[in-house]
Design an enzyme around this catalytic site. Structure first.
Site, short mmCIF file in Angstrom:
data_model
loop_
_atom_site.label_atom_id
_atom_site.label_comp_id
_atom_site.label_asym_id
_atom_site.label_seq_id
_atom_site.Cartn_x
_atom_site.Cartn_y
_atom_site.Cartn_z
N LYS A 80 -87.54 -4.24 -49.32
CA LYS A 80 -87.61 -4.31 -47.85
C LYS A 80 -87.89 -2.93 -47.26
O LYS A 80 -88.74 -2.79 -46.39
CB LYS A 80 -86.28 -4.81 -47.26
CG LYS A 80 -85.90 -6.21 -47.69
CD LYS A 80 -84.67 -6.70 -46.93
CE LYS A 80 -83.40 -5.91 -47.20
NZ LYS A 80 -82.92 -5.97 -48.60
N ARG A 133 -77.38 -9.18 -41.52
CA ARG A 133 -76.98 -9.54 -42.88
C ARG A 133 -75.95 -10.65 -42.88
O ARG A 133 -75.54 -11.10 -43.95
CB ARG A 133 -76.38 -8.32 -43.57
CG ARG A 133 -77.32 -7.69 -44.61
CD ARG A 133 -76.57 -6.54 -45.17
NE ARG A 133 -76.96 -5.97 -46.40
CZ ARG A 133 -77.78 -4.93 -46.54
NH1 ARG A 133 -78.42 -4.44 -45.54
NH2 ARG A 133 -77.94 -4.39 -47.72
N ARG A 152 -84.34 3.15 -59.15
CA ARG A 152 -84.52 3.60 -57.77
C ARG A 152 -83.97 5.02 -57.57
O ARG A 152 -82.92 5.36 -58.07
CB ARG A 152 -83.79 2.63 -56.83
CG ARG A 152 -83.93 3.03 -55.37
CD ARG A 152 -83.93 1.87 -54.46
NE ARG A 152 -82.60 1.33 -54.24
CZ ARG A 152 -82.38 0.37 -53.34
NH1 ARG A 152 -83.37 -0.14 -52.65
NH2 ARG A 152 -81.16 -0.09 -53.19
N ARG A 181 -78.49 6.33 -55.64
CA ARG A 181 -77.45 5.90 -54.71
C ARG A 181 -76.23 5.40 -55.50
O ARG A 181 -76.38 4.71 -56.49
CB ARG A 181 -77.98 4.75 -53.84
CG ARG A 181 -78.77 5.24 -52.67
CD ARG A 181 -79.51 4.13 -51.98
NE ARG A 181 -78.72 2.93 -51.72
CZ ARG A 181 -79.19 1.90 -51.02
NH1 ARG A 181 -80.41 1.91 -50.53
NH2 ARG A 181 -78.44 0.84 -50.82
N ARG A 231 -73.38 -6.58 -54.96
CA ARG A 231 -74.25 -6.66 -53.78
C ARG A 231 -75.09 -7.95 -53.82
O ARG A 231 -75.34 -8.55 -52.78
CB ARG A 231 -75.16 -5.42 -53.72
CG ARG A 231 -74.36 -4.16 -53.44
CD ARG A 231 -75.20 -2.92 -53.60
NE ARG A 231 -76.17 -2.79 -52.54
CZ ARG A 231 -77.26 -2.04 -52.63
NH1 ARG A 231 -77.52 -1.37 -53.72
NH2 ARG A 231 -78.08 -1.96 -51.61
#
Ligand code: AMP
Length: 210
Positions: A13, A88, A123, A156, A167
């Protein structure tokens, strides 16, 4: 254009939001980036949000709704925006409606949990400006350094494997029901994640007619 990007964490996203933002010349509003900056600067919001974020849990709705109301009232939002990572929960979506925020499209990027789990380990993000890279699919020009602002990239805390699992669970429980919420309002569009960033952008643009 007022666009919501839906999709699991790691669906791409943020990356697609940046591309669409440049193409449409409207800002991207990422609650994740706003919260990470707040945590880094140890603001009252950041102090409230930190533990939730590190556990891969959602930050309470009232905190998020406050952030959004402030941000959407800024001048650069007058001609539209892309919401990345918000709403969310159904409560957040209802708060947007209660604030007379009329969304044009909620676009969901569909991707399997397995692909996400593999993807998130690669990532790398810039804590300074929020830009996101991937060691394989979207590497920075210089390893470990942000192309945009030259600061060091990091992993992260919430991209650790156990947190990613949590998550994803939270996504399926709390966020995925938003697809039905927007479908019932005739606003939902869905695209399948593609093997490359460019191909995913292409199917998104085709779906949005831009
Ligand atoms: P993201 O960068 O969008 O994956 O967000 C990182 C983390 O910030 C999430 O795992 C949540 O803890 C928190 N967060 C971001 N946006 C929201 C939101 N709209 N509602 C609740 N928590 C959020």
């Amino acid at each position: 254009m007022k666009l919501i990007l839906l999709g699991a964490p790691g669906a791409g996203k943020g990356t697609q939001a940046e591309i669409l933002s440049a193409k449409l010349n409207i800002p991207t509003i990422s609650t994740g980036n706003i919260l990470r900056a707040a945590v880094k600067n140890e603001t009252p919001v950041g102090l409230k949000a930190k533990a939730f974020m590190e556990a891969g849990a959602l930050v309470p709705d009232e905190v998020i709704i406050g952030i959004m109301q402030e941000r959407l009232a800024e001048a650069d939002c007058a001609n539209g925006y892309i919401l990345d990572g918000m709403p969310r929960t159904i409560a957040q979506a209802e708060a947007l409606e209660a604030g007379n925020i009329d969304i044009d499209v909620a676009l969901s990027i569909e991707i399997s949990d397995e692909v996400i789990e593999a993807r998130m380990t690669g990532r790398r993000t810039c804590a300074a400006c929020g830009a996101s890279f991937h060691v394989v699919s979207n590497p920075p020009k210089v390893e470990g350094i942000c192309d945009k602002c030259g600061q060091e990239l990091s992993i992260r805390k919430d991209d650790q494997p156990e947190t990613v699992k949590n998550r994803l669970k939270v996504y399926h429980q709390e966020t995925e029901p938003l697809k039905d919420f927007y479908k019932s309002r005739g606003k939902l569009k869905m695209v399948d994640n593609q093997p490359t960033i460019e191909l995913t952008t292409a199917v998104i643009c085709e779906t949005l007619g831009i």
